[in-house]
Scaffold this motif. Structure first.
Motif, PDB file in Angstrom:
ATOM      1  N   PHE A   5      81.324  71.603  36.514  1.00 58.30           N
ATOM      2  CA  PHE A   5      81.139  72.784  35.981  1.00 58.30           C
ATOM      3  C   PHE A   5      81.620  73.964  37.174  1.00 58.30           C
ATOM      4  O   PHE A   5      81.290  75.069  36.879  1.00 58.30           O
ATOM      5  CB  PHE A   5      79.701  73.245  35.682  1.00 58.30           C
ATOM      6  N   ASP A   6      82.264  73.439  38.272  1.00 56.99           N
ATOM      7  CA  ASP A   6      82.833  74.525  39.243  1.00 56.99           C
ATOM      8  C   ASP A   6      84.142  74.786  38.812  1.00 56.99           C
ATOM      9  O   ASP A   6      84.790  74.132  38.158  1.00 56.99           O
ATOM     10  CB  ASP A   6      83.039  73.482  40.300  1.00 56.99           C
ATOM     11  N   LYS A   7      84.553  75.884  39.386  1.00 55.74           N
ATOM     12  CA  LYS A   7      85.694  76.787  39.107  1.00 55.74           C
ATOM     13  C   LYS A   7      86.932  76.025  39.575  1.00 55.74           C
ATOM     14  O   LYS A   7      86.984  75.290  40.682  1.00 55.74           O
ATOM     15  CB  LYS A   7      85.984  78.078  39.590  1.00 55.74           C
ATOM     16  N   PHE A   8      87.918  76.077  38.878  1.00 53.84           N
ATOM     17  CA  PHE A   8      89.141  75.336  39.112  1.00 53.84           C
ATOM     18  C   PHE A   8      89.032  73.755  39.538  1.00 53.84           C
ATOM     19  O   PHE A   8      89.956  73.165  40.291  1.00 53.84           O
ATOM     20  CB  PHE A   8      89.802  76.077  40.330  1.00 53.84           C
ATOM     21  N   ARG A   9      87.998  73.159  39.117  1.00 52.93           N
ATOM     22  CA  ARG A   9      87.808  71.754  39.168  1.00 52.93           C
ATOM     23  C   ARG A   9      88.102  71.080  37.999  1.00 52.93           C
ATOM     24  O   ARG A   9      87.471  71.234  37.091  1.00 52.93           O
ATOM     25  CB  ARG A   9      86.398  71.280  39.848  1.00 52.93           C
ATOM     26  N   ARG A  10      89.276  70.078  38.047  1.00 45.96           N
ATOM     27  CA  ARG A  10      89.255  69.279  36.841  1.00 45.96           C
ATOM     28  C   ARG A  10      89.167  67.699  37.368  1.00 45.96           C
ATOM     29  O   ARG A  10      89.206  67.440  38.341  1.00 45.96           O
ATOM     30  CB  ARG A  10      90.587  69.501  36.380  1.00 45.96           C
ATOM     31  N   GLY A  11      88.971  66.848  36.335  1.00 41.93           N
ATOM     32  CA  GLY A  11      88.575  65.410  36.242  1.00 41.93           C
ATOM     33  C   GLY A  11      89.823  64.933  36.947  1.00 41.93           C
ATOM     34  O   GLY A  11      90.932  65.182  36.513  1.00 41.93           O
ATOM     35  N   LYS A  12      89.673  63.725  37.481  1.00 40.64           N
ATOM     36  CA  LYS A  12      90.682  63.055  38.375  1.00 40.64           C
ATOM     37  C   LYS A  12      91.406  62.083  37.160  1.00 40.64           C
ATOM     38  O   LYS A  12      90.828  61.721  36.502  1.00 40.64           O
ATOM     39  CB  LYS A  12      90.203  62.057  39.495  1.00 40.64           C
ATOM     40  N   GLY A  13      92.734  62.311  37.198  1.00 42.75           N
ATOM     41  CA  GLY A  13      93.415  61.406  36.284  1.00 42.75           C
ATOM     42  C   GLY A  13      93.643  61.857  34.985  1.00 42.75           C
ATOM     43  O   GLY A  13      94.063  61.241  33.988  1.00 42.75           O
ATOM     44  N   SER A  66      77.478  60.891  30.553  1.00 44.69           N
ATOM     45  CA  SER A  66      78.448  59.972  30.042  1.00 44.69           C
ATOM     46  C   SER A  66      77.948  58.351  30.023  1.00 44.69           C
ATOM     47  O   SER A  66      77.579  58.088  31.186  1.00 44.69           O
ATOM     48  CB  SER A  66      79.752  59.942  31.250  1.00 44.69           C
ATOM     49  N   ILE A  67      77.850  57.963  28.955  1.00 53.52           N
ATOM     50  CA  ILE A  67      77.316  56.538  28.639  1.00 53.52           C
ATOM     51  C   ILE A  67      78.401  55.649  28.300  1.00 53.52           C
ATOM     52  O   ILE A  67      79.176  55.944  27.296  1.00 53.52           O
ATOM     53  CB  ILE A  67      76.415  56.652  27.570  1.00 53.52           C
ATOM     54  N   PRO A  68      78.865  54.603  29.291  1.00 52.46           N
ATOM     55  CA  PRO A  68      79.700  53.636  28.721  1.00 52.46           C
ATOM     56  C   PRO A  68      79.459  52.966  27.465  1.00 52.46           C
ATOM     57  O   PRO A  68      78.393  52.656  27.337  1.00 52.46           O
ATOM     58  CB  PRO A  68      79.871  52.659  30.047  1.00 52.46           C
ATOM     59  N   ILE A  69      80.520  52.778  26.660  1.00 52.88           N
ATOM     60  CA  ILE A  69      80.459  51.897  25.503  1.00 52.88           C
ATOM     61  C   ILE A  69      80.633  50.420  25.791  1.00 52.88           C
ATOM     62  O   ILE A  69      81.469  49.977  26.320  1.00 52.88           O
ATOM     63  CB  ILE A  69      81.392  52.504  24.596  1.00 52.88           C
ATOM     64  N   GLU A 117      80.504  61.288  40.505  1.00 56.05           N
ATOM     65  CA  GLU A 117      81.143  62.083  41.380  1.00 56.05           C
ATOM     66  C   GLU A 117      81.754  63.395  40.654  1.00 56.05           C
ATOM     67  O   GLU A 117      81.644  64.720  41.059  1.00 56.05           O
ATOM     68  CB  GLU A 117      82.405  61.491  42.279  1.00 56.05           C
ATOM     69  N   GLU A 118      82.513  63.134  39.485  1.00 55.90           N
ATOM     70  CA  GLU A 118      82.934  64.238  38.514  1.00 55.90           C
ATOM     71  C   GLU A 118      81.984  65.064  37.916  1.00 55.90           C
ATOM     72  O   GLU A 118      81.904  66.358  37.936  1.00 55.90           O
ATOM     73  CB  GLU A 118      83.817  63.653  37.532  1.00 55.90           C
ATOM     74  N   ALA A 119      80.947  64.460  37.690  1.00 53.56           N
ATOM     75  CA  ALA A 119      79.749  65.076  37.108  1.00 53.56           C
ATOM     76  C   ALA A 119      79.045  66.213  37.879  1.00 53.56           C
ATOM     77  O   ALA A 119      78.666  67.235  37.433  1.00 53.56           O
ATOM     78  CB  ALA A 119      78.773  64.185  36.683  1.00 53.56           C
ATOM     79  N   ALA A 120      79.289  65.772  39.210  1.00 55.82           N
ATOM     80  CA  ALA A 120      78.697  66.734  40.177  1.00 55.82           C
ATOM     81  C   ALA A 120      79.441  68.118  40.387  1.00 55.82           C
ATOM     82  O   ALA A 120      78.871  69.197  40.605  1.00 55.82           O
ATOM     83  CB  ALA A 120      78.501  65.955  41.593  1.00 55.82           C
ATOM     84  N   TYR A 121      80.846  68.117  40.071  1.00 53.79           N
ATOM     85  CA  TYR A 121      81.580  69.417  40.265  1.00 53.79           C
ATOM     86  C   TYR A 121      82.180  69.721  38.940  1.00 53.79           C
ATOM     87  O   TYR A 121      83.222  70.800  38.963  1.00 53.79           O
ATOM     88  CB  TYR A 121      82.524  69.265  41.335  1.00 53.79           C
TER      89      TYR A 121
END
Length: 674
Positions: free
Chosen positions: A608-616, A644-647, A602-606
């Motif tokens: 690169f949008d303006k004024f959008r930052r990852g949750k948390g 993003s690849i989980p470790i 969900e975060e990867a979808a936006y």
């Protein structure tokens, strides 16, 4: 030469000829009558079949009176129909009916040759005698010259006639008259029994036919209540009807009008109608005769069939044919096979003056349709007309319902699409509203924090007795915070320019390996503060990149700044530069990878949008950095992606930003060549 006289006979002279009187007539009339009565009673008692009683009585009377011919007739009451039988002596048995017979009118004119044994003749007696002679004379081999007739009576009603016939002139004797009168009663009883048997037989036939009709009506009622399709029901109806009425062939034909305004046509004018066979049944013995005519869906135009046209020129009445020479059958449809079935009845199917089709019942031999049969066929046609109209109405209603259902379905689909678009629009408005709130909050913080620092520095500078060192410190704070505000405004202006494509990139060539090393050096302090190590993989040979240097620097600075902010302490940052030279498209791939909190789909979808930052993510920021990176990459005709690849066995992930840029631009080469 005269014939010798025979012994045992009596001879009389009437002035012209010498007539012989048989010896048995010389007996007492009462004896002869008694013997004859017993013989007639024996015939009535011992006859197994009623049909043989009348010929046996004629034979007994003829031989008893020694006459040339005996004609006996039974008159059925109250219908008045007659049943005749005659007997001729042996010398006339093999003779064919005479070609010189009198015509009916001549016969009535010559009736004076008839003597009546009845003492008192009534008009009814004369009429019955004339009628029986007229009905029976056609089967008699020679012309009647002398007749002695008596009308039998049973229950004060004439029920038959006995006629003694001579084929030569003859004067009937009184004894013969008395003997004929003496057998009147026993013959009347015999005739009454025969008439009663005929009535019973007729009633039995009527009962049998009524049962057949009742069974047929029950079958039709069951079919009408069944859920069969119309064509299947019509096929079963015509099969059951033709078989129940003992027809040789049955057809059911429906009309389809080509002219919808046929009702307004002048009277006697034939509308444009196509007739189609929808049901057929033929007895097996006649199937080879008609070949494949019973195949359904055969059609013809009514205008091509003179017989079918009568349904319109003489509406409401059944059409009957009795032979193939009828002028109305000369141009009939081949489907009707009139030559094979010359005796045909066509019963129309009508509804409110409209002819829907017709039922055809055909016979290969002569048949006289009874009134009860015609009434049944008429009732059947009325029910079929109702069934056809009902089926057509249901079909029209179903078609209308289907059309309305389809329209409603399309309307619901449109409404669903509108609802979905409205929902999406509302969600977008909500998201935009959230973005606006988030932007206002972020921009407020980004503006308030530097301004607050600047205001505090200004106030401190105004304090009396401030040392020069503190003045320098506060001035540096003012300069730093002012620079941040200027950079924020510049970033917003740069984004606006890039989104409006107001400027074209200004390309120049640079050494990519050296540029990467220089940029990484400028971030040494930040990497050290975060305890981050860095691993760089550069091409072994110098790599030239044609790009806009300022935009490229800003892209890499934002990516490295992002790495320093969001990487976990004591992790490794990898920078990989890989050229791809294929001949058709030369490009370079720059991949920056760090270890930190993972980025959801969900975060990867936006991201690169303006004024959008990852949750948390509580690290301060405006949300403009990655949006500016994407716009600058597109400005340089490149592409940037995030992964993003989980470790394994960890809550962290490897986050990779992959930047793909063309190594050179044809338009730059063309300009240099020019």
């Amino acid at each position: 030469m005269k014939k010798p006289l025979l012994s045992g006979h009596k001879y009389i002279n009437d002035g012209e000829k010498l007539h012989t009187i048989p010896s048995n007539l010389m007996q007492q009339p009462e004896e002869i009558a008694h013997v004859l009565q017993e013989k007639i009673n024996t015939i009535i008692t011992n006859s197994l079949f009623v049909d043989s009683i009348l010929p046996d009585i004629a034979h007994a009377i003829g031989t008893a009176f020694s006459i040339d011919c005996c004609l006996v007739t039974v008159v059925c009451d109250p219908s008045g129909e007659t049943t005749t039988a005659h007997w001729c002596s042996e010398q006339f048995l093999n003779l064919l009916p005479s070609q010189e017979r009198l015509a009916y009118k001549e016969l009535l004119f010559e009736l004076p040759v008839v003597q009546c044994a009845n003492k008192k003749l009534t008009i009814e007696d004369i009429s019955i005698i004339q009628k029986t002679l007229a009905n029976g004379w056609q089967d008699i081999p020679l012309q009647m010259k002398s007749v002695l007739a008596i009308s039998t009576r049973f229950g004060d009603q004439s029920n038959g006639v006995i006629s003694l016939i001579k084929f030569r002139p003859y004067q009937w004797q009184e004894s013969e008259i008395r003997q004929l009168q003496s057998i009147n009663s026993c013959c009347a009883i015999a005739f009454a029994q025969i008439a009663q048997s005929q009535v019973l037989a007729t009633q039995k036939q009527h009962i049998q036919k009524a049962n057949q009709h009742q069974n047929l009506i029950q079958q039709l009622t069951i079919l009408n209540r069944s859920k069969l399709e119309l064509n299947q029901m019509l096929q079963l109806v015509i099969s059951s009807t033709a078989e129940a009425l003992e027809a040789d062939r049955g057809l059911l034909i429906l009309f389809k009008y080509a002219d919808p305004l046929f009702r307004k046509l002048p009277q006697q004018q034939i509308p444009k109608v196509k007739a189609t066979l929808v049901g057929a049944w033929t007895q097996k013995i006649h199937t080879p005769t008609i070949g494949e005519l019973d195949n359904l869906d055969q059609s013809f135009w009514v205008s091509d069939c003179s017989l079918c046209q009568l349904l319109f020129t003489d509406p409401g009445k059944p059409i009957m044919t009795n032979n193939c020479e009828d002028e109305n059958t000369s141009n009939s449809a081949s489907l009707l096979a009139i030559k094979e079935f010359p005796h045909t009845i066509l019963m129309p199917l009508e509804s409110q003056g409209k002819v829907l089709g017709f039922v055809v019942l055909q016979q290969a031999t002569t048949r006289s349709w009874e009134t009860i049969d015609l009434n049944l066929i008429e009732m059947l046609c009325a029910q079929l007309s109702d069934a056809v109209i009902q089926s057509q109405t249901l079909r029209q209603v179903q078609t209308l319902v289907d059309e309305r259902t389809e329209q409603l379905k399309r309307s619901l689909e449109v409404q669903a699409k509108l609802y979905e678009r409205t929902r999406q629009y509302v969600e977008q408005l909500q998201q935009l509203n959230e973005l606006k709130d988030e932007f206002v909050s972020n921009i407020s913080d980004r503006l308030r924090y530097p301004l607050t620092n600047m205001l505090m520095s200004i106030r401190n500078l105004r304090l009396p007795g401030i040392s020069p060192e503190r003045q320098d410190r506060y001035l540096n704070i003012l300069e730093s915070e002012c620079t941040k505000e200027i950079n924020l405004i510049n970033d917003l202006l740069t984004l606006q320019k890039l989104e409006s494509h107001q400027e074209s990139p200004q390309f120049e060539s640079l050494d990519l390996n050296a540029k990467i090393q220089t940029l990484l050096t400028s971030f040494d302090q930040q990497l050290t503060d975060k305890e981050l190590s860095i691993a760089v993989e550069l091409p072994s040979q110098p790599l030239k990149l044609q790009t806009e240097v300022e935009s490229f620097d800003r892209i890499m600075q934002e990516l490295l700044t992002n790495v320093c902010k969001y990487s976990e302490h004591d992790t490794t940052v990898r920078v990989q530069v890989t050229p791809q030279v294929t001949g058709k498209l030369d490009q370079v791939i720059i991949k920056v990878t760090n270890t930190g909190q993972g980025i959801s789909e969900e975060e990867a979808a936006y991201i690169f949008d303006k004024f959008r930052r990852g949750k948390g993510r509580w690290i301060p920021g405006t949300g403009l950095g990655l949006a500016l990176v994407k716009s600058l990459v597109q400005h340089l005709n490149g592409v940037i992606t995030v992964e993003s690849i989980p470790i394994l066995n960890s809550q962290l992930s490897e986050i990779s930003f992959t930047l793909t840029l063309p190594l050179s631009f044809p338009q730059l080469t063309d300009m240099g060549g020019a």
